[in-house]
Design a protein around this motif. Sequence first.
Motif: not given
Length: 121
Positions: A97-108
């Motif tokens: 899964a490609r996940v962003a952990t907070a608003y404005g952060r890139a997905r990893f």
Amino acid sequence: QVQLAESGGGLVQPGGSLRLSCAASGSIFSIGAMGWYRQAPGKERELVAGITSGGATNYADSVKGRFTISRINANYTVYLQMNSLKPEDTAVYYCNARVATAYGRARFDYWGQGIQVTVSS
């Protein structure tokens, strides 16, 4: 931290079916693409199926018409329905899964631990 938990693997006879599930949990703001990969002994990891947050799907040629990927965005869950299984489908299957952990952060990319699928008579 983000965790991906897979379930549903096991031993099945050729021609049988299995349904894999993967649930994401932890510090999740948003999830983009999700997918299933597999790795057979002595082979590289390969993409089996992928699905975007909008529901667009893609499949490896070897599984087209037999496997179906789906997801429930509200539950951060992705599924892989596998029908007409063949011995060559035997592998460890990994959820991605490609996940962003907070608003404005890139997905990893995050990965599950893998689950064994064995197709044998």
